[in-house]
Design a protein around this motif. Sequence first.
Motif, mmCIF file in Angstrom:
data_model
loop_
_atom_site.group_PDB
_atom_site.id
_atom_site.type_symbol
_atom_site.label_atom_id
_atom_site.label_comp_id
_atom_site.label_asym_id
_atom_site.label_seq_id
_atom_site.Cartn_x
_atom_site.Cartn_y
_atom_site.Cartn_z
ATOM 1 N N ALA A 51 18.490 61.065 51.778
ATOM 2 C CA ALA A 51 18.535 59.616 51.551
ATOM 3 C C ALA A 51 19.967 59.142 51.399
ATOM 4 O O ALA A 51 20.361 58.107 51.958
ATOM 5 C CB ALA A 51 17.716 59.262 50.306
ATOM 6 N N GLN A 52 20.759 59.933 50.658
ATOM 7 C CA GLN A 52 22.169 59.575 50.482
ATOM 8 C C GLN A 52 22.909 59.599 51.822
ATOM 9 O O GLN A 52 23.703 58.710 52.126
ATOM 10 C CB GLN A 52 22.812 60.552 49.491
ATOM 11 C CG GLN A 52 24.149 60.113 48.941
ATOM 12 C CD GLN A 52 25.276 60.326 49.945
ATOM 13 O OE1 GLN A 52 25.348 61.360 50.609
ATOM 14 N NE2 GLN A 52 26.144 59.347 50.049
ATOM 15 N N LYS A 53 22.610 60.569 52.659
ATOM 16 C CA LYS A 53 23.249 60.656 53.982
ATOM 17 C C LYS A 53 22.823 59.486 54.859
ATOM 18 O O LYS A 53 23.633 58.921 55.606
ATOM 19 C CB LYS A 53 22.899 61.977 54.666
ATOM 20 C CG LYS A 53 23.634 62.177 55.993
ATOM 21 C CD LYS A 53 23.298 63.517 56.626
ATOM 22 C CE LYS A 53 24.121 63.728 57.910
ATOM 23 N NZ LYS A 53 23.958 62.630 58.889
ATOM 24 N N ARG A 54 21.550 59.111 54.783
ATOM 25 C CA ARG A 54 21.056 57.981 55.571
ATOM 26 C C ARG A 54 21.829 56.713 55.234
ATOM 27 O O ARG A 54 22.251 55.968 56.125
ATOM 28 C CB ARG A 54 19.562 57.784 55.318
ATOM 29 C CG ARG A 54 18.973 56.495 55.905
ATOM 30 C CD ARG A 54 19.132 56.431 57.400
ATOM 31 N NE ARG A 54 18.621 55.177 57.941
ATOM 32 C CZ ARG A 54 18.927 54.703 59.139
ATOM 33 N NH1 ARG A 54 19.752 55.363 59.931
ATOM 34 N NH2 ARG A 54 18.413 53.567 59.569
ATOM 35 N N ILE A 55 22.054 56.470 53.945
ATOM 36 C CA ILE A 55 22.793 55.285 53.532
ATOM 37 C C ILE A 55 24.243 55.378 54.000
ATOM 38 O O ILE A 55 24.835 54.394 54.453
ATOM 39 C CB ILE A 55 22.714 55.112 52.000
ATOM 40 C CG1 ILE A 55 21.294 54.737 51.593
ATOM 41 C CG2 ILE A 55 23.695 54.066 51.499
ATOM 42 C CD1 ILE A 55 20.764 53.457 52.205
#
Length: 387
Positions: free
Chosen positions: A366-370
């Motif tokens: 999720a952090q990478k997606r953002i």
Amino acid sequence: MPVENRAFFLIDYSVTGGVEKVNANLSFLFQENNIDFNHIISLYSVNEYPEINYASHLKVHVVNPISKRSLIESITKVLQENNITTILFQGDNMTIALAVLKAAKKANCKAILHYHGSPHAYLKIYIFREDLIRNPILMFKWLFSKIVYPFKKNKLKRVIQLAQDGFVCVSHGAEQEIKDLYNLNDYSSQKIITIYNPLLFEKINYYNLFSEKEKIISFVSRLTHKHKNAMLIVKTWMLLADKYPEWKLQILGDGPLKTIMESVFEKNKVQDVLFYGNVKNIEEQLIKSSIAVSTSNCEGFGLAMAEAAYFGNALVATKSDGGLKDIIFEDQTGFFVPLNDALSLALSIEKLIQDRLLCTELGKNAQKRISDLDFKNEIIKWKKLLV
């Protein structure tokens, strides 16, 4: 070259909400990038001072129209008296959006509509089977919504047609919903674009971030029934609290349901629930939590979930209309469950509680997606539209 004199327009700049937070962030982002905005025009102001900090140089004008009939004249007057050349306006209320567009035309002012929602938030009414069982009178409200649907759809279409200077959605999900509703072809849909809401947090040490996660679930939302369906988190947590007493639920936000939510937890002796109210430095809570939950029926983008993802939370959400699908990828950054389904929501949260490695993996994804969305580069789109 003429001097630009730009203004934000909000329905009520003084309250705390996703729309207001986005505009506050934009006020700082534009200032940093030498895009001059000098004014905030607010239709109303329930508070003497805003609950959110905007760039300090902005001059505030509260319209306070005498009546709905005077909307256009009242807004036109503020635009003309302050020589506003461009207005970036909150366009979620169609009556107000039409008034702003007409006022801007009268004042010879460029008007860019900033659409923070999903079109279905305007067109639909979210009434579920259990609502009808509890209150059968809601059936009339549901039937009325079906009757007025085509009229509301035509009104939204009129707004889109009049927004010739730009129609900015906050997610590709919402943008696509609008284009699908009206079968817009490539030419007629060119002015409808997506510019993601800015996230303006300081850079963090991601290694330490995941090593310091606690057994905390975050629910960040306006505590209302309409659209946010906030009581669903109460029903969900009551299915989990006794099974996992080492876990805590933190609720960040305020609204008319807060007192009811607190009383239900108290009546059922559900502990380990922390109500923080509106929090300015939300990162302090999101850094600690492992899971973030959304119960919304619709979200324009889902700023709260984007912020939670930025701080490495695994995401669990009801499959709402709008833009959460831009952030949540099933089994990669989190899970989607059916609308208004407390049991499914509880089971997905439980899956993450029981599998800490999976929870961490989804949080990292999720952090990478953002990070991949690269919010700060969205300023290039704003410059193209505004300058």
